[in-house]
Design an enzyme around this catalytic site. Structure first.
Site, PDB file in Angstrom:
ATOM      1  CE  LYS A 204      -2.235   3.525  -6.082  1.00 10.93           C
ATOM      2  NZ  LYS A 204      -3.223   2.470  -5.719  1.00 10.93           N
TER       3      LYS A 204
ATOM      4  NE  ARG B   7      -2.921  -2.969 -14.393  1.00 12.85           N
ATOM      5  CZ  ARG B   7      -2.837  -2.132 -13.484  1.00 12.85           C
ATOM      6  NH1 ARG B   7      -3.303  -0.716 -13.485  1.00 12.85           N
ATOM      7  NH2 ARG B   7      -2.234  -2.462 -12.390  1.00 12.85           N
TER       8      ARG B   7
HETATM    9  P1  ADP Z   1      -2.327  -0.919  -8.919  1.00 11.35           P
HETATM   10  O1  ADP Z   1      -3.239  -1.006  -9.634  1.00 11.35           O
HETATM   11  O2  ADP Z   1      -1.899  -2.288  -8.160  1.00 11.35           O
HETATM   12  O3  ADP Z   1      -2.290   0.138  -7.806  1.00 11.35           O
HETATM   13  P2  ADP Z   1       0.136  -0.080 -10.472  1.00 11.35           P
HETATM   14  O4  ADP Z   1      -0.281   0.376 -11.782  1.00 11.35           O
HETATM   15  O5  ADP Z   1       0.154   1.222  -9.415  1.00 11.35           O
HETATM   16  O6  ADP Z   1      -1.030  -0.941  -9.826  1.00 11.35           O
HETATM   17  O7  ADP Z   1       1.448  -0.828 -10.580  1.00 11.35           O
HETATM   18  C1  ADP Z   1       1.570  -1.911 -11.559  1.00 11.35           C
HETATM   19  C2  ADP Z   1       2.858  -3.011 -10.961  1.00 11.35           C
HETATM   20  O8  ADP Z   1       3.945  -1.953 -11.291  1.00 11.35           O
HETATM   21  C3  ADP Z   1       2.772  -3.211  -9.502  1.00 11.35           C
HETATM   22  O9  ADP Z   1       2.165  -4.371  -9.112  1.00 11.35           O
HETATM   23  C4  ADP Z   1       4.301  -3.267  -9.305  1.00 11.35           C
HETATM   24  O10 ADP Z   1       4.849  -4.482  -9.710  1.00 11.35           O
HETATM   25  C5  ADP Z   1       4.886  -2.343 -10.189  1.00 11.35           C
HETATM   26  N1  ADP Z   1       5.123  -0.948  -9.448  1.00 11.35           N
HETATM   27  C6  ADP Z   1       4.425   0.092  -9.470  1.00 11.35           C
HETATM   28  N2  ADP Z   1       4.890   1.114  -8.780  1.00 11.35           N
HETATM   29  C7  ADP Z   1       6.005   0.426  -8.099  1.00 11.35           C
HETATM   30  C8  ADP Z   1       6.690   0.889  -6.830  1.00 11.35           C
HETATM   31  N3  ADP Z   1       6.470   2.328  -6.378  1.00 11.35           N
HETATM   32  N4  ADP Z   1       7.623  -0.026  -6.532  1.00 11.35           N
HETATM   33  C9  ADP Z   1       7.552  -1.282  -6.786  1.00 11.35           C
HETATM   34  N5  ADP Z   1       6.879  -1.606  -7.780  1.00 11.35           N
HETATM   35  C10 ADP Z   1       6.013  -0.846  -8.654  1.00 11.35           C
END
Ligand code: ADP
Ligand code: ZN
Length: 212
Positions: A17, A161
């Site tokens: 993404k 990360r």
């Molecule tokens: P990924 O690589 O898993 O898609 P992100 O960078 O989008 O990770 O998100 C990292 C963390 O931030 C998630 O594991 C969660 O803890 C938090 N997070 C991000 N977006 C959301 C959301 N829409 N609702 C709840 N928590 C979120």
């Protein structure tokens, strides 16, 4: 002037993404990229109240509670209500999707799909440039010159990360299966879903075709 587009990116952790969003930014610089994960990480780095609230959930790979996340997204979208945007990492469950539909319209949902084995390697191998945020992977996309960012020439090294470890990864994949996957049908019922195989980067033309 092109018409305004409100786009949601959907896909499991590691589907790309972030990479997709940075490709969109290159091809269509007027489209704003909003990543809830990036906003949380930025707040964590700056030790803001929001960051401190989110920390324990993020460390474990769990969702930050909806009240906190919904409120944060609303604030981000309010500022750019007349612009085009791509929302990356939100909504992550039905409650968030229902909330989002009360504050804005959505034009399409892009679902990035990737083979499971590749997903795992993408996550465990990924790192980014601390200066410009360009995303690399120690298995797939290495910088052209070892240790130097292709984009901004800063020094870079492989640094995971904190939530890209095997332990939290399982939680994040679980959350995706249980909470986020149902959104595919939620948006399919509204006729909004475009599914894309994102095993490889897309051409500029393909990016434009997907967005418009
Ligand atoms: P990924 O690589 O898993 O898609 P992100 O960078 O989008 O990770 O998100 C990292 C963390 O931030 C998630 O594991 C969660 O803890 C938090 N997070 C991000 N977006 C959301 C959301 N829409 N609702 C709840 N928590 C979120
Ligand atoms: Zn860089």
């Amino acid at each position: 002037m092109q018409e305004t587009k409100h786009i949601i990116l959907l896909g499991p952790p590691g589907a790309g993404k972030g990479t997709f969003s940075s490709q969109v930014k290159e091809v269509l610089p007027d489209i704003i990229h909003i990543s809830t994960g990036d906003i949380f990480r930025e707040n964590l780095k700056n030790e803001t109240p929001l960051g401190l609230k989110a920390k324990s959930y993020m460390d474990e790979g769990k969702l930050v509670p909806d009240e906190i996340t919904n409120d944060m997204v609303k604030k981000s979208l309010d500022d750019i209500s007349d612009k085009s945007w791509v929302l990356d990492g939100y909504p992550r469950n039905l409650n968030q999707a229902e909330f989002l539909s009360t504050i804005t319209s959505i034009d399409s949902v892009i679902l990035l799909s990737v083979d499971h084995k590749i997903l795992i390697k993408r996550i465990l191998g990924r790192f980014s440039c601390p200066n410009c945020g360009e995303i690399y992977n120690k298995y797939f996309i290495k910088p052209k010159k070892k240790g130097i960012c292709d984009k901004c020439n800063s020094k870079i090294e492989f640094k995971q990360r904190p939530d890209d470890t095997k332990e939290t990864l399982n939680n994040r994949l679980d959350v995706y299966e249980k909470n986020t996957k149902p959104l595919i049908d939620f948006y399919k019922d509204q006729g909004l879903v475009k599914e894309i195989d994102y095993t490889n980067k897309l051409s500029e033309d393909k990016i434009k075709e997907v967005i418009f």
